[in-house]
Design an enzyme around this catalytic site. Structure first.
Site, mmCIF file in Angstrom:
data_model
loop_
_atom_site.group_PDB
_atom_site.id
_atom_site.type_symbol
_atom_site.label_atom_id
_atom_site.label_comp_id
_atom_site.label_asym_id
_atom_site.label_seq_id
_atom_site.Cartn_x
_atom_site.Cartn_y
_atom_site.Cartn_z
ATOM 1 N N ASP A 45 9.515 -17.988 -10.703
ATOM 2 C CA ASP A 45 10.646 -17.461 -9.950
ATOM 3 C C ASP A 45 11.460 -18.611 -9.367
ATOM 4 O O ASP A 45 11.087 -19.205 -8.363
ATOM 5 C CB ASP A 45 10.150 -16.552 -8.815
ATOM 6 C CG ASP A 45 11.309 -15.924 -8.072
ATOM 7 O OD1 ASP A 45 11.880 -14.954 -8.595
ATOM 8 O OD2 ASP A 45 11.686 -16.430 -6.993
ATOM 9 N N TYR A 50 17.031 -23.509 -4.957
ATOM 10 C CA TYR A 50 15.767 -24.236 -4.743
ATOM 11 C C TYR A 50 15.884 -25.693 -5.172
ATOM 12 O O TYR A 50 15.015 -26.517 -4.840
ATOM 13 C CB TYR A 50 14.594 -23.553 -5.465
ATOM 14 C CG TYR A 50 14.398 -22.085 -5.095
ATOM 15 C CD1 TYR A 50 14.955 -21.563 -3.917
ATOM 16 C CD2 TYR A 50 13.666 -21.228 -5.903
ATOM 17 C CE1 TYR A 50 14.799 -20.227 -3.588
ATOM 18 C CE2 TYR A 50 13.497 -19.885 -5.564
ATOM 19 C CZ TYR A 50 14.085 -19.390 -4.405
ATOM 20 O OH TYR A 50 13.929 -18.065 -4.077
ATOM 21 N N LYS A 79 18.421 -17.136 -10.181
ATOM 22 C CA LYS A 79 19.294 -16.339 -9.308
ATOM 23 C C LYS A 79 20.681 -16.963 -9.182
ATOM 24 O O LYS A 79 20.819 -18.195 -9.208
ATOM 25 C CB LYS A 79 18.668 -16.232 -7.902
ATOM 26 C CG LYS A 79 17.218 -15.783 -7.932
ATOM 27 C CD LYS A 79 16.618 -15.519 -6.573
ATOM 28 C CE LYS A 79 15.118 -15.296 -6.698
ATOM 29 N NZ LYS A 79 14.329 -16.513 -6.606
ATOM 30 N N HIS A 112 21.304 -13.442 -5.734
ATOM 31 C CA HIS A 112 20.341 -13.920 -4.744
ATOM 32 C C HIS A 112 20.516 -13.221 -3.381
ATOM 33 O O HIS A 112 19.553 -12.731 -2.789
ATOM 34 C CB HIS A 112 20.492 -15.444 -4.592
ATOM 35 C CG HIS A 112 19.289 -16.126 -4.036
ATOM 36 N ND1 HIS A 112 18.960 -17.416 -4.337
ATOM 37 C CD2 HIS A 112 18.324 -15.703 -3.167
ATOM 38 C CE1 HIS A 112 17.849 -17.759 -3.697
ATOM 39 N NE2 HIS A 112 17.454 -16.738 -2.978
#
Ligand SMILES: NC(=O)c1ccc[n+]([C@@H]2O[C@H](COP(=O)([O-])OP(=O)(O)OC[C@H]3O[C@@H](n4cnc5c(N)ncnc54)[C@H](OP(=O)(O)O)[C@@H]3O)[C@@H](O)[C@H]2O)c1
Length: 322
Positions: A45, A50, A79, A112
């Site tokens: 994921d 990130y 996302k 997101h």
């Protein structure tokens, strides 16, 4: 170790347990992803935000090159970040993210957060974060509606850039609104979900509409302590809560496994993150024992509607959950 899959409303299958990549350090990320594949993880994921999609892709490429897995054995989620909601930005940024991973399709691509902020070009700052300026002082909103963004997301599925599409951090009201304009029903809703924030009615709504749910931050406050979040530090940790540790002891499991089993037994997918190999293996082993109905109920009764992942809890003045 293999994990069961959840059949999505578009016919695709999603592993019920995966590895969450938020806060996985760039320096170790490629190795961690590679090791996770060796342990048995198949779902990863990720997200633009990130900042480790390149390294995640390197870990995957190594495992594929060594013949441990094939691309089609993996389920890769990413996302769309808030800065790329303008319809004309959706496909270009998805293609950039795919290139970062070194793959040509995502298994799942999610919006997101339900908020459109002003575009920041990847050459200027990437990932862009919440603010429009480098100094991090100003949030500026875009005029893109969630409807226009969802329609652009639907195109990704039609073009084969994402096999399944979905949303994250949506409320019931936003979902009901989405149903009025969506040509493709989201396959997955990813939400914060743990015993302090059980979101029973949202789970019910998604289930009624055939939308699978992925739970994030399954351990509640633990994840947010890493972010120095005061409310997380001030809250009784679920991993050391006597109800959870008592149930864990009874089953010969860890508190983490009980928290994950509570979700998976309710039919949700989970994506725990850990930087420790032993915990990684433990977190995957969360479908092979059963909690009693009374235990599930007692854990659910811990609910206090306490959501940690709110921008204002990080000092970001964006009031999407107001
Ligand atoms: N859609 C969204 O807006 C959103 C938001 C948040 C998260 N997510 C996704 O969900 C994933 C998981 O959520 P999360 O990262 O917030 O938190 P999480 O998985 O609930 O918790 C991670 C924390 O628990 C610790 N931990 C992990 N396994 C453990 C174990 N077996 N025993 C004891 N402690 C353990 C980790 O420490 P160590 O690393 O030191 O083991 C870390 O501090 C993220 O990585 C991300 O992919 C999505």
């Amino acid at each position: 170790m293999s994990t069961p899959s959840i059949k999505l409303n578009d016919g695709n299958k999603m592993p019920q347990v995966g590895f969450g990549l938020w806060k996985v350090d760039n320096a170790t990320c490629a190795d961690q992803v590679y090791e996770a594949i060796k342990v048995g993880y198949r779902l990863f994921d990720g997200a633009c935000d990130y900042g480790n999609e390149v390294e995640s892709g390197q870990g995957i490429a190594r495992a594929i090159k060594e013949g441990i897995v094939k691309r089609e054995d993996l389920f890769i989620t990413s996302k769309l970040w808030n800065s790329f909601h303008d319809a004309e930005q959706v496909e270009p940024i998805t293609r950039k993210q795919l290139a970062d991973w070194g793959i040509d399709y995502f298994d799942l691509y999610l919006i997101h957060f339900p908020v459109a902020i002003k575009y920041v070009a990847p050459e200027v700052r990437y990932p862009p974060g919440w603010y429009v300026d480098d100094a991090g002082t100003k949030i500026e909103y875009s005029k893109a509606s969630l409807e226009s963004t969802w329609k652009a997301i639907e195109q990704l599925k039609k073009k084969g850039l994402a096999k399944s599409v979905g949303i994250s951090n949506y409320t019931g009201a936003l979902l009901l609104d989405l149903f009025t304009y969506a040509e493709i029903t989201p396959a997955v809703l990813q939400i914060e979900h743990h015993p302090y924030f059980t979101q029973e009615n949202l789970v019910k709504l998604a289930k009624e509409r055939g939308i699978a749910i992925t739970a994030y931050s399954s351990f509640g406050p633990s994840s947010f302590i890493e972010c120095d979040m005061k409310v997380a530090a001030d809250t009784q940790q679920l991993l050391s809560h006597s109800l959870i540790t008592g149930i864990a002891e009874k089953h010969g499991k860890t508190a983490a496994q009980v928290l994950l089993r509570w979700s998976t037994q309710r039919g949700l997918a989970v994506i725990p993150k850990s930087n420790h190999p032993k915990r990684l293996a433990q977190n995957l082993d969360v479908v092979n024992f059963d909690l009693g109905d009374d235990e599930i109920q007692k854990i659910s009764d811990l609910n206090i509607n306490l959501k940690f992942n709110v921008p204002t809890n990080y000092g970001i003045p964006c009031y999407i959950f107001a």
